[in-house]
Design an enzyme around this catalytic site. Sequence first.
Site, PDB file in Angstrom:
ATOM      1  N   TRP A   1       0.834  -1.199   0.000  1.00 16.65           N
ATOM      2  CA  TRP A   1       0.000   0.000   0.000  1.00 16.65           C
ATOM      3  C   TRP A   1       0.866   1.245   0.000  1.00 16.65           C
ATOM      4  O   TRP A   1       2.063   1.185   0.296  1.00 16.65           O
ATOM      5  CB  TRP A   1      -1.037  -0.009   1.126  1.00 16.65           C
ATOM      6  CG  TRP A   1      -0.538  -0.165   2.549  1.00 16.65           C
ATOM      7  CD1 TRP A   1       0.667  -0.644   2.963  1.00 16.65           C
ATOM      8  CD2 TRP A   1      -1.277   0.136   3.734  1.00 16.65           C
ATOM      9  NE1 TRP A   1       0.728  -0.664   4.325  1.00 16.65           N
ATOM     10  CE2 TRP A   1      -0.445  -0.199   4.840  1.00 16.65           C
ATOM     11  CE3 TRP A   1      -2.544   0.639   3.990  1.00 16.65           C
ATOM     12  CZ2 TRP A   1      -0.849  -0.019   6.163  1.00 16.65           C
ATOM     13  CZ3 TRP A   1      -2.945   0.808   5.307  1.00 16.65           C
ATOM     14  CH2 TRP A   1      -2.099   0.476   6.376  1.00 16.65           C
ATOM     15  N   ASN A   2       0.241   2.370  -0.347  1.00 14.23           N
ATOM     16  CA  ASN A   2       0.959   3.637  -0.471  1.00 14.23           C
ATOM     17  C   ASN A   2       0.192   4.762   0.209  1.00 14.23           C
ATOM     18  O   ASN A   2      -1.033   4.694   0.325  1.00 14.23           O
ATOM     19  CB  ASN A   2       1.083   4.038  -1.955  1.00 14.23           C
ATOM     20  CG  ASN A   2       1.835   3.020  -2.777  1.00 14.23           C
ATOM     21  OD1 ASN A   2       3.020   2.807  -2.584  1.00 14.23           O
ATOM     22  ND2 ASN A   2       1.139   2.375  -3.699  1.00 14.23           N
TER      23      ASN A   2
ATOM     24  N   HIS B   1      -6.066  19.866  -7.281  1.00 13.33           N
ATOM     25  CA  HIS B   1      -6.235  20.223  -8.688  1.00 13.33           C
ATOM     26  C   HIS B   1      -5.154  19.550  -9.534  1.00 13.33           C
ATOM     27  O   HIS B   1      -4.418  20.200 -10.263  1.00 13.33           O
ATOM     28  CB  HIS B   1      -6.224  21.745  -8.853  1.00 13.33           C
ATOM     29  CG  HIS B   1      -7.348  22.399  -8.101  1.00 13.33           C
ATOM     30  ND1 HIS B   1      -8.462  22.924  -8.718  1.00 13.33           N
ATOM     31  CD2 HIS B   1      -7.550  22.553  -6.773  1.00 13.33           C
ATOM     32  CE1 HIS B   1      -9.297  23.393  -7.797  1.00 13.33           C
ATOM     33  NE2 HIS B   1      -8.755  23.188  -6.604  1.00 13.33           N
TER      34      HIS B   1
ATOM     35  N   HIS C   1      -9.663  16.648 -12.786  1.00 15.42           N
ATOM     36  CA  HIS C   1     -10.211  17.042 -11.489  1.00 15.42           C
ATOM     37  C   HIS C   1     -11.396  17.977 -11.630  1.00 15.42           C
ATOM     38  O   HIS C   1     -11.602  18.608 -12.673  1.00 15.42           O
ATOM     39  CB  HIS C   1      -9.125  17.685 -10.613  1.00 15.42           C
ATOM     40  CG  HIS C   1      -8.663  19.025 -11.094  1.00 15.42           C
ATOM     41  ND1 HIS C   1      -7.632  19.187 -11.984  1.00 15.42           N
ATOM     42  CD2 HIS C   1      -9.100  20.275 -10.818  1.00 15.42           C
ATOM     43  CE1 HIS C   1      -7.445  20.470 -12.229  1.00 15.42           C
ATOM     44  NE2 HIS C   1      -8.342  21.160 -11.539  1.00 15.42           N
TER      45      HIS C   1
ATOM     46  N   ASP D   1     -13.312  21.348 -10.248  1.00 17.88           N
ATOM     47  CA  ASP D   1     -13.219  22.626  -9.523  1.00 17.88           C
ATOM     48  C   ASP D   1     -14.557  22.874  -8.836  1.00 17.88           C
ATOM     49  O   ASP D   1     -15.597  22.954  -9.506  1.00 17.88           O
ATOM     50  CB  ASP D   1     -12.991  23.798 -10.492  1.00 17.88           C
ATOM     51  CG  ASP D   1     -11.593  23.837 -11.079  1.00 17.88           C
ATOM     52  OD1 ASP D   1     -10.712  23.082 -10.644  1.00 17.88           O
ATOM     53  OD2 ASP D   1     -11.396  24.661 -12.007  1.00 17.88           O
TER      54      ASP D   1
ATOM     55  N   HIS E   1     -13.450  27.242  -5.030  1.00 13.01           N
ATOM     56  CA  HIS E   1     -12.079  27.382  -5.536  1.00 13.01           C
ATOM     57  C   HIS E   1     -11.769  28.847  -5.855  1.00 13.01           C
ATOM     58  O   HIS E   1     -10.618  29.263  -5.801  1.00 13.01           O
ATOM     59  CB  HIS E   1     -11.931  26.515  -6.783  1.00 13.01           C
ATOM     60  CG  HIS E   1     -10.602  26.600  -7.472  1.00 13.01           C
ATOM     61  ND1 HIS E   1      -9.399  26.621  -6.795  1.00 13.01           N
ATOM     62  CD2 HIS E   1     -10.289  26.659  -8.795  1.00 13.01           C
ATOM     63  CE1 HIS E   1      -8.412  26.692  -7.677  1.00 13.01           C
ATOM     64  NE2 HIS E   1      -8.914  26.736  -8.881  1.00 13.01           N
TER      65      HIS E   1
ATOM     66  N   HIS F   1     -13.130  30.688 -14.602  1.00  8.89           N
ATOM     67  CA  HIS F   1     -13.191  30.467 -13.154  1.00  8.89           C
ATOM     68  C   HIS F   1     -14.074  31.525 -12.494  1.00  8.89           C
ATOM     69  O   HIS F   1     -14.927  31.222 -11.662  1.00  8.89           O
ATOM     70  CB  HIS F   1     -11.783  30.516 -12.546  1.00  8.89           C
ATOM     71  CG  HIS F   1     -10.940  29.307 -12.842  1.00  8.89           C
ATOM     72  ND1 HIS F   1     -10.272  29.137 -14.020  1.00  8.89           N
ATOM     73  CD2 HIS F   1     -10.677  28.218 -12.092  1.00  8.89           C
ATOM     74  CE1 HIS F   1      -9.616  27.983 -13.991  1.00  8.89           C
ATOM     75  NE2 HIS F   1      -9.844  27.402 -12.833  1.00  8.89           N
TER      76      HIS F   1
HETATM   77 MN    MN Z   1      -8.667  23.331 -10.930  1.00 10.31          MN
END
Ligand code: MN
Length: 259
Positions: A61-62, A69, A73, A75, A79, A207
């Site tokens: 496992w990690n 982001h 992904h 937003d 954000h 955005h």
């Molecule tokens: Mn983003």
Amino acid sequence: MSVLTDVLSAIHNNHVEIIDLTAPLESTTPVLRLPEPFANTINFQLEEISRYDERGPRWYWNNIHTGEHTGTHLDAPNHWLSGKDGFDVSQVPLRNLIGPVAVLDASDRVVDDPDFLLQIDDVRAWESEHGPLPDGGWLIFRTGWDTRAADQSEFLNVDNTGSHTPGVSPECARWLAEETPIIGFGVETVGTDAGKAPELDPPFPCHERILGAGKFGLTQLRNVDRLPATGAVLVVSPLPIVGGSGSPARVLALVERSG
Ligand code: MN
């Protein structure tokens, strides 16, 4: 037969194809690079906890190190300053995460103009051919940029005048946010705004307007060329990071195949 049984049967029979729109997450996955003096996100990174060794003889496992982001992904509205009182990524209504998707293809215009900005008239022309944008659905802006996704420098396309990647004009961003029924806007590039968005008015208009209207952004999509202009269903699954401004997301599309 129930509706869900019909859907599962259609998937099993390949009448409905599942297409993965998600970029693989690894240390080489391209991430945004903002110019000085702004702070930047980290690259994705795996940190091994154990791998069938003395630290854990039967398991592997990690820990993961990632920005919100990073890679493909979502937003969330919070954000951006204009949406700071809106939903965080854990609060996105589930009904917004599954919905119809329209695909506007401008890839042949981006080939010769990496700074291409989507205009209201481009979306109106799309609507006259394909019908209105989907109520409560998503618009994906196809630019062909995913063909550059294997290489960060090609993907960010920075020269001494800044980054050159396609995006949305300020007028179109405002119109999409305030006058169309879509709930979110998706792109193949590293962010929903153009590379030259810092110089636009307002800066980063997509955005500013989309998140300011309580809507969502979706970035770094791939395989968008395999989607029809209308008729597909988008399934977006960000992690419910409490208070988070976004999250890496697995993004799938369901596409009906005739015959
Ligand atoms: Mn983003």
